[in-house]
Design an enzyme around this catalytic site. Structure first.
Site, PDB file in Angstrom:
ATOM      1  N   LYS A  49       0.955  -1.282   0.023  1.00  0.00           N
ATOM      2  CA  LYS A  49      -0.214  -0.038   0.002  1.00  0.00           C
ATOM      3  C   LYS A  49       0.951   1.211   0.002  1.00  0.00           C
ATOM      4  O   LYS A  49       0.652   2.145  -0.675  1.00  0.00           O
ATOM      5  CB  LYS A  49      -1.037  -0.036   1.251  1.00  0.00           C
ATOM      6  CG  LYS A  49      -1.543   1.288   1.626  1.00  0.00           C
ATOM      7  CD  LYS A  49      -2.080   1.154   3.163  1.00  0.00           C
ATOM      8  CE  LYS A  49      -2.909   2.704   3.433  1.00  0.00           C
ATOM      9  NZ  LYS A  49      -1.690   3.576   4.026  1.00  0.00           N
ATOM     10  N   ASN A  50       1.923   1.432   0.807  1.00  0.00           N
ATOM     11  CA  ASN A  50       2.631   2.589   1.290  1.00  0.00           C
ATOM     12  C   ASN A  50       3.468   2.630  -0.133  1.00  0.00           C
ATOM     13  O   ASN A  50       4.004   3.861  -0.260  1.00  0.00           O
ATOM     14  CB  ASN A  50       3.258   2.556   2.356  1.00  0.00           C
ATOM     15  CG  ASN A  50       2.424   2.735   3.621  1.00  0.00           C
ATOM     16  OD1 ASN A  50       1.301   3.166   3.353  1.00  0.00           O
ATOM     17  ND2 ASN A  50       2.717   2.229   4.528  1.00  0.00           N
ATOM     18  N   CYS A 143      -5.673   8.605   8.957  1.00  0.00           N
ATOM     19  CA  CYS A 143      -6.076   7.949  10.314  1.00  0.00           C
ATOM     20  C   CYS A 143      -5.699   8.911  11.382  1.00  0.00           C
ATOM     21  O   CYS A 143      -4.629   9.711  11.402  1.00  0.00           O
ATOM     22  CB  CYS A 143      -5.146   6.640  10.450  1.00  0.00           C
ATOM     23  SG  CYS A 143      -6.100   5.163   9.600  1.00  0.00           S
ATOM     24  N   ARG A 148       1.002  14.507  12.717  1.00  0.00           N
ATOM     25  CA  ARG A 148       2.078  13.998  11.367  1.00  0.00           C
ATOM     26  C   ARG A 148       2.252  15.242  10.637  1.00  0.00           C
ATOM     27  O   ARG A 148       1.832  15.356   9.656  1.00  0.00           O
ATOM     28  CB  ARG A 148       1.611  12.777  10.652  1.00  0.00           C
ATOM     29  CG  ARG A 148       1.624  11.494  11.389  1.00  0.00           C
ATOM     30  CD  ARG A 148       1.299  10.422  10.578  1.00  0.00           C
ATOM     31  NE  ARG A 148      -0.201  10.209  10.209  1.00  0.00           N
ATOM     32  CZ  ARG A 148      -0.885   9.185   9.461  1.00  0.00           C
ATOM     33  NH1 ARG A 148      -0.049   8.471   9.075  1.00  0.00           N
ATOM     34  NH2 ARG A 148      -1.931   9.234   9.249  1.00  0.00           N
ATOM     35  N   ASP A 336       3.217  -0.043  12.357  1.00  0.00           N
ATOM     36  CA  ASP A 336       2.107  -0.493  11.659  1.00  0.00           C
ATOM     37  C   ASP A 336       1.648  -1.937  12.150  1.00  0.00           C
ATOM     38  O   ASP A 336       0.651  -2.389  11.541  1.00  0.00           O
ATOM     39  CB  ASP A 336       2.255  -0.547  10.075  1.00  0.00           C
ATOM     40  CG  ASP A 336       2.141   0.844   9.724  1.00  0.00           C
ATOM     41  OD1 ASP A 336       1.270   1.746  10.488  1.00  0.00           O
ATOM     42  OD2 ASP A 336       2.169   1.223   8.447  1.00  0.00           O
ATOM     43  N   ARG A 428      -8.977   0.863   3.488  1.00  0.00           N
ATOM     44  CA  ARG A 428      -8.049   1.640   3.120  1.00  0.00           C
ATOM     45  C   ARG A 428      -6.856   1.166   2.967  1.00  0.00           C
ATOM     46  O   ARG A 428      -6.099   1.642   1.994  1.00  0.00           O
ATOM     47  CB  ARG A 428      -7.726   2.940   4.274  1.00  0.00           C
ATOM     48  CG  ARG A 428      -8.964   3.837   4.351  1.00  0.00           C
ATOM     49  CD  ARG A 428      -8.517   5.014   5.357  1.00  0.00           C
ATOM     50  NE  ARG A 428      -7.073   5.431   4.950  1.00  0.00           N
ATOM     51  CZ  ARG A 428      -5.981   5.369   5.793  1.00  0.00           C
ATOM     52  NH1 ARG A 428      -6.167   4.826   7.093  1.00  0.00           N
ATOM     53  NH2 ARG A 428      -4.791   5.896   5.420  1.00  0.00           N
TER      54      ARG A 428
END
Length: 447
Positions: A49-50, A143, A148, A336, A428
């Protein structure tokens, strides 16, 4: 299946865009899990995903076509596709392959209603500024796991010659001199931020001269982005270390590139096998990306075997043992995976301590796990977990992406029925997690 993302159309129908507003159809859905069943079989791990999100943003650097394969089917990928189409790019998807044409960027202004829902979309400010010399990007969302800030991104771009003002939640950036081209610079990051490292690395690929990023993030996704950019003709060295050197070029060319497997999805399925005392085969995986996760699982008593170059076999543990975890930037234990391990340690024998040092608001799942019968106390950014013999099904709510995954794992191990709300978070970041679990024997259904 071929899908065209021209004119704001999406990759699938789970999210629709109408009159500039997002509506997520899966918000009212729930997962029902009948726990206590073992799992067995093979699990295919999707693309990261990232990596996918930032590589999609990186396609803005190319004035031609990019074909990206192993792209996961995720709500966040859809949103990033919407951001790119709003900027004027053409996207087409067939199965796990995404074709992006960024020959013409029609606007330097990204849409507020999309960027504020997807933090990774802010990273596009670097490529847009590098291509056009001007960019307008709303401050990001995502999220609710803690602050951040984007100050490292901003300071780095300023060091490369950008003039930046932030007004009414919009970051306005432009390069006045040097024919609108950023200049190479030496940039030290106060913390090894993944987002800042990726934003500045992309911006530097088209900058005038050499850029050196010190105290850079070392995550595998940073290396994946660097390899993608290099495949387009960029000159990046040192990705995966604390110092990255980029020599700017005038133009990047078309490429075909395959995204790495998702280490967090792989780690989640490793924990799924451990928490259900099951045996699973996972592929494709890059074992080097999972070293801290595998190490902790072995501490807990789980056996993990390397079946082949890209395949891992998880063997059930005779006994789950307590352990302590401190989350750290890569190559430390990934934040994560913290929530998933909390679920696992909630049924381990003994007392465990989990210290969350990356984000200050990422322990909200503890209270939901307690609803399932766990014994977890939270003080500041530390969770004290006392293992219990068994969890019991209950209604719970996922408050963020990884918290939702942790509740799914706990539900698999719990006696009785667990009902999980908040699937908009789960969707997501996990490519059809419930379907993959069904395929290996989980009693799980989305309603």
């Amino acid at each position: 299946m071929t899908l065209n993302l021209k004119g704001g159309r999406l990759i699938n129908s789970s999210i629709t865009l109408s009159d500039g507003n997002l509506s997520t159809e899966v918000d009212s859905s729930v997962l029902k899990i009948c726990g206590g069943y073992s799992l067995e079989g093979n699990v295919r791990i999707s693309g990261a995903k990232n990596s996918a999100l930032v590589i999609m943003a990186g396609a803005l650097l190319c004035s031609g076509d990019c074909r990206i394969s192993n792209v996961p089917l995720l709500a966040d990928v859809e949103r990033m596709g919407q951001v790119l189409t709003a900027l004027g790019l053409s996207l087409q998807r067939h199965e796990d392959t995404l074709d992006i044409n960024a020959r013409d960027i029609l606007t330097s202004k990204a849409p507020y209603e999309l960027v504020t829902q997807l933090r990774a979309s802010f990273f596009a400010i670097g490529p847009i500024l590098a291509r056009l010399g001007v960019a307008q990007m709303p401050l990001p969302g995502g999220c609710a796991i803690g602050a951040r800030p984007v100050d490292l991104h901003v300071r780095g771009l300023q060091a490369m010659g950008a003039e930046i003002e932030i007004e009414h939640g919009i970051c306005h950036a432009q390069v006045s001199g040097n024919n609108g081209r950023l200049k190479g610079a030496r940039i030290y990051l106060d913390t090894p931020s993944v987002g800042a490292t990726e934003t500045l690395m992309m911006a530097a690929t088209l900058a005038d001269g050499e850029t050196i990023i010190e105290n850079a993030a070392r995550e595998p996704e940073v290396v994946d982005l660097a390899n993608f950019c290099n495949s387009m003709g960029a000159k990046i060295q040192g990705a995966g270390t604390g110092t990255i050197t980029i020599v700017g070029v005038d133009k990047l060319h078309s490429t075909e590139y395959s995204i790495i497997p998702d280490r967090i999805e792989a780690g989640t399925f490793l924990v799924a096998a451990a928490i259900t005392r099951s045996e699973l085969l996972l592929s494709p995986v890059v074992s080097e990306h999972l070293i801290p996760v595998i190490s902790k699982l072995k501490d807990i008593g789980v056996s993990i075997l390397q079946e082949s170059t890209d395949c891992l076999r998880v063997k059930p543990a005779q006994k789950l043992k307590a352990t302590n975890i401190d989350t750290l930037p890569h190559p430390g234990f990934p934040t994560d995976m913290q929530a998933q391990f909390m679920a696992l340690l909630s049924i381990a024998d003994g007392d465990s301590i989990i210290n969350e040092s990356v984000f200050e608001n990422r322990l909200s799942h503890a209270s939901e796990l307690n609803r399932l019968g766990a014994e977890i106390r939270v003080k500041s950014n530390t969770a004290f977990v006392r293992g219990v013999p068994i969890l019991s099904g209950a209604p719970v709510i996922g408050t963020d992406l990884r918290a939702s995954a942790a509740l799914v794992l706990a539900g698999l191990a719990a006696q009785g029925e667990t009902i999980i709300q908040g699937l908009k978070h789960l969707d997501r970041g996990y490519d059809r997690l419930d379907t993959k679990l069904q395929q290996v024997g989980a009693k799980i259904i989305r309603t």
